[in-house]
Design an enzyme around this catalytic site. Sequence first.
Site, PDB file in Angstrom:
ATOM      1  CD  GLU A  42      -3.931   3.257  -2.509  1.00  0.00           C
ATOM      2  OE1 GLU A  42      -4.210   4.094  -3.394  1.00  0.00           O
ATOM      3  OE2 GLU A  42      -4.395   2.105  -2.490  1.00  0.00           O
TER       4      GLU A  42
ATOM      5  CB  THR B 154      -4.951   2.377  -6.418  1.00  0.00           C
ATOM      6  OG1 THR B 154      -4.715   1.578  -5.251  1.00  0.00           O
ATOM      7  CG2 THR B 154      -3.856   3.421  -6.560  1.00  0.00           C
TER       8      THR B 154
ATOM      9  CB  CYS C 144      -4.997  -0.067 -10.383  1.00  0.00           C
ATOM     10  SG  CYS C 144      -5.766  -1.430  -9.519  1.00  0.00           S
TER      11      CYS C 144
ATOM     12  CG  HIS D  80      -1.710  -1.210   1.441  1.00  0.00           C
ATOM     13  ND1 HIS D  80      -1.306  -2.237   2.273  1.00  0.00           N
ATOM     14  CD2 HIS D  80      -2.881  -1.605   0.914  1.00  0.00           C
ATOM     15  CE1 HIS D  80      -2.204  -3.203   2.255  1.00  0.00           C
ATOM     16  NE2 HIS D  80      -3.171  -2.851   1.435  1.00  0.00           N
TER      17      HIS D  80
END
Length: 289
Positions: A134, A172, A201, A82
Amino acid sequence: MKLLRAETAGFCMGVDLALKKLAALIVPPKGPQRTGQATALLTFGPIIHNPQVLAEYAAKGVGVVNDPADIPAGATVVIRAHGIPEPVRREIASRGARIVDATCPKVKKAQTLISAQATQSKVLLLFGEADHPEVKGLLSYATAGAHVFDSMEELERMDLGEGPTYFLAAQTTQDEMEFMRIRDFLKKRFGPGLTVLSTICNATMNRQQEAMDLAAAVDFMVVVGGRESGNTRRLAQVARTAGTPCVHVETADELSPDMVAGKRIIGLTAGASTPKKIIDSVQQALEAF
């Protein structure tokens, strides 16, 4: 009963890379050992959000630290998938530790993109979970300031001034559909010139889309993965938003015949940090029922 298993279920590229980096440090390399090799192998925070995987590495002697002050000199410290805040990275280095960066490349790209905008004195609007590791890492690169929100409703309640120049990014593993709704809302407020970073992502988007498609084709969904895993929780959320009953489990032991009684078609998917062997065991349990 018919069982449909998502093709995207299981490890993503970032998780796979992180675990391979960690595993390479556990297995001694062939040939002469280097002098001065670190005796302690640690990860800074859980390397991924899966308790079963973490237990396996703990049994192999891998420790976990959450405070740089707990790192002994000479230790090898693996940065979690992360990522971590940049000031924490500098503090780890100051302890004399060897750092092995296992940050997911997608997270690393998000950090770089956010840093580039911050150097232009722009303030970050981040769609994410404030307590997620993250997100804490991403915020450290927003040196001109930041606001974090985890829903459209929370964003609407924020008192954003007209003075700063804002830019938008996302954790993400966030929900792509919700992010686009947020993007459109902010563009109406601040104009088409608002900078929007594409930081969700592809693996996340593909998993969410397949979960959505699967939910539409079944009458019950099973999502497998750690309860601390944000992307796993969102897969369950996607299924429930589609109107399909769903259960989120970590292992096959949490399943019972009553859960699937009377179900004709069951969908099975898993988060990006869930090992294949756990998904297989859940599938075997469902098929046994």
